[in-house]
Scaffold this motif. Structure first.
Motif, PDB file in Angstrom:
ATOM      1  N   PRO A 132       6.016   7.277   1.459  1.00 20.30           N
ATOM      2  CA  PRO A 132       5.681   7.510   0.068  1.00 20.30           C
ATOM      3  C   PRO A 132       6.868   8.097  -0.682  1.00 20.30           C
ATOM      4  O   PRO A 132       7.475   9.077  -0.237  1.00 20.30           O
ATOM      5  CB  PRO A 132       4.524   8.501   0.138  1.00 20.30           C
ATOM      6  N   TYR A 133       7.212   7.490  -1.815  1.00 21.51           N
ATOM      7  CA  TYR A 133       8.350   7.944  -2.596  1.00 21.51           C
ATOM      8  C   TYR A 133       8.018   9.258  -3.289  1.00 21.51           C
ATOM      9  O   TYR A 133       6.873   9.515  -3.654  1.00 21.51           O
ATOM     10  CB  TYR A 133       8.721   6.889  -3.647  1.00 21.51           C
ATOM     11  N   GLY A 134       9.024  10.077  -3.491  1.00 18.69           N
ATOM     12  CA  GLY A 134       8.830  11.350  -4.167  1.00 18.69           C
ATOM     13  C   GLY A 134      10.055  12.231  -3.997  1.00 18.69           C
ATOM     14  O   GLY A 134      11.144  11.751  -3.675  1.00 18.69           O
ATOM     15  N   TYR A 135       9.873  13.535  -4.174  1.00 15.29           N
ATOM     16  CA  TYR A 135      10.988  14.462  -4.098  1.00 15.29           C
ATOM     17  C   TYR A 135      10.472  15.883  -3.892  1.00 15.29           C
ATOM     18  O   TYR A 135       9.285  16.162  -4.067  1.00 15.29           O
ATOM     19  CB  TYR A 135      11.842  14.395  -5.370  1.00 15.29           C
ATOM     20  N   TYR A 136      11.376  16.758  -3.508  1.00 16.89           N
ATOM     21  CA  TYR A 136      11.059  18.177  -3.427  1.00 16.89           C
ATOM     22  C   TYR A 136      12.307  18.956  -3.795  1.00 16.89           C
ATOM     23  O   TYR A 136      13.431  18.433  -3.759  1.00 16.89           O
ATOM     24  CB  TYR A 136      10.522  18.566  -2.045  1.00 16.89           C
ATOM     25  N   MET A 166      14.661  22.157  -2.916  1.00 20.26           N
ATOM     26  CA  MET A 166      15.019  23.149  -1.916  1.00 20.26           C
ATOM     27  C   MET A 166      15.588  24.355  -2.656  1.00 20.26           C
ATOM     28  O   MET A 166      16.691  24.294  -3.212  1.00 20.26           O
ATOM     29  CB  MET A 166      16.048  22.560  -0.961  1.00 20.26           C
ATOM     30  N   LEU A 167      14.803  25.433  -2.721  1.00 14.23           N
ATOM     31  CA  LEU A 167      15.212  26.603  -3.491  1.00 14.23           C
ATOM     32  C   LEU A 167      16.214  27.457  -2.737  1.00 14.23           C
ATOM     33  O   LEU A 167      17.120  28.037  -3.314  1.00 14.23           O
ATOM     34  CB  LEU A 167      13.984  27.441  -3.849  1.00 14.23           C
ATOM     35  N   SER A 168      16.032  27.581  -1.450  1.00 15.08           N
ATOM     36  CA  SER A 168      16.944  28.339  -0.594  1.00 15.08           C
ATOM     37  C   SER A 168      16.748  27.800   0.814  1.00 15.08           C
ATOM     38  O   SER A 168      15.824  27.025   1.059  1.00 15.08           O
ATOM     39  CB  SER A 168      16.614  29.838  -0.664  1.00 15.08           C
ATOM     40  N   PRO A 169      17.578  28.194   1.755  1.00 14.10           N
ATOM     41  CA  PRO A 169      17.411  27.660   3.104  1.00 14.10           C
ATOM     42  C   PRO A 169      16.033  27.937   3.711  1.00 14.10           C
ATOM     43  O   PRO A 169      15.572  27.199   4.564  1.00 14.10           O
ATOM     44  CB  PRO A 169      18.502  28.374   3.905  1.00 14.10           C
ATOM     45  N   ASP A 170      15.340  28.956   3.238  1.00 17.13           N
ATOM     46  CA  ASP A 170      14.051  29.295   3.839  1.00 17.13           C
ATOM     47  C   ASP A 170      12.846  28.984   2.955  1.00 17.13           C
ATOM     48  O   ASP A 170      11.719  29.269   3.336  1.00 17.13           O
ATOM     49  CB  ASP A 170      14.026  30.775   4.214  1.00 17.13           C
ATOM     50  N   GLY A 171      13.037  28.390   1.788  1.00 22.06           N
ATOM     51  CA  GLY A 171      11.889  28.128   0.920  1.00 22.06           C
ATOM     52  C   GLY A 171      12.053  26.871   0.101  1.00 22.06           C
ATOM     53  O   GLY A 171      13.119  26.613  -0.439  1.00 22.06           O
ATOM     54  N   ASN A 172      10.989  26.098   0.000  1.00 20.99           N
ATOM     55  CA  ASN A 172      11.001  24.867  -0.785  1.00 20.99           C
ATOM     56  C   ASN A 172       9.883  24.898  -1.808  1.00 20.99           C
ATOM     57  O   ASN A 172       8.824  25.454  -1.566  1.00 20.99           O
ATOM     58  CB  ASN A 172      10.787  23.638   0.108  1.00 20.99           C
ATOM     59  N   LYS A 173      10.152  24.308  -2.953  1.00 20.64           N
ATOM     60  CA  LYS A 173       9.092  24.074  -3.932  1.00 20.64           C
ATOM     61  C   LYS A 173       8.243  22.931  -3.386  1.00 20.64           C
ATOM     62  O   LYS A 173       8.772  22.011  -2.776  1.00 20.64           O
ATOM     63  CB  LYS A 173       9.714  23.692  -5.276  1.00 20.64           C
ATOM     64  N   PRO A 174       6.933  22.961  -3.571  1.00 22.15           N
ATOM     65  CA  PRO A 174       6.099  21.884  -3.022  1.00 22.15           C
ATOM     66  C   PRO A 174       6.579  20.499  -3.459  1.00 22.15           C
ATOM     67  O   PRO A 174       7.066  20.319  -4.568  1.00 22.15           O
ATOM     68  CB  PRO A 174       4.718  22.188  -3.606  1.00 22.15           C
ATOM     69  N   ALA A 175       6.431  19.557  -2.563  1.00 18.66           N
ATOM     70  CA  ALA A 175       6.877  18.185  -2.822  1.00 18.66           C
ATOM     71  C   ALA A 175       5.975  17.519  -3.845  1.00 18.66           C
ATOM     72  O   ALA A 175       4.810  17.846  -3.978  1.00 18.66           O
ATOM     73  CB  ALA A 175       6.869  17.396  -1.523  1.00 18.66           C
TER      74      ALA A 175
END
Length: 140
Positions: free
Chosen positions: A72-76, A78-87
């Motif tokens: 499934p196409y999309g994106y997320y 990466m805010l920092s090495p230990d945290g991501n904004k939801p995809a």
């Protein structure tokens, strides 16, 4: 005096409704796919602008937007090495062309200007999200 409708009249009205529905249903699917494409382009543009603002406000930590290159196409983000904004995943009626990771410098300029193409699954319509050299983000 006769009251009501005859069976022939009712069948004629039902036939008219069925004919109109048979014409309208395929067009409805196309309209929904067009709406999905427009919404996906607007959401991507808004999230790129948010990434840009988060970078300016970060004070040094550079968030990066990463793209899924297959269904499934999309994106997320990466805010920092230990945290991501939801995809965010595009609807199945929308696919995306190849896109490299996206980031901005602390002054809000993109690391490299680019165009991200998203299209209907049948390739009948394309929306381009353009990030120019001064950081302006727009849909074309």
């Amino acid at each position: 005096m006769q009251r009501g409708f005859t069976v022939i009249e009712l069948r004629g009205v039902i036939l008219i409704f069925v004919t109109v529905a048979a014409i309208a249903v395929p067009k409805l699917g196309d309209w929904l796919a067009d709406a999905d494409l427009d919404i996906a382009a607007r959401e991507l543009t808004a999230d790129i602008r948010l990434l840009q603002q988060m970078t300016v406000n970060s004070g040094g930590t550079i968030p990066v937007m990463k793209f899924h290159q297959a269904a499934p196409y999309g994106y997320y983000t990466m805010l920092s090495p230990d945290g991501n904004k939801p995809a965010r995943t595009f609807p199945s009626t929308v696919k995306m062309g190849r896109a490299a990771d996206l980031s901005f410098s602390v002054n809000g300029f993109p690391t490299s200007p680019r165009t991200i193409n998203i299209m209907k699954a049948d390739n009948s319509a394309v929306r381009s999200v353009i990030i120019d050299a001064v950081g302006r983000v727009r849909i074309q």
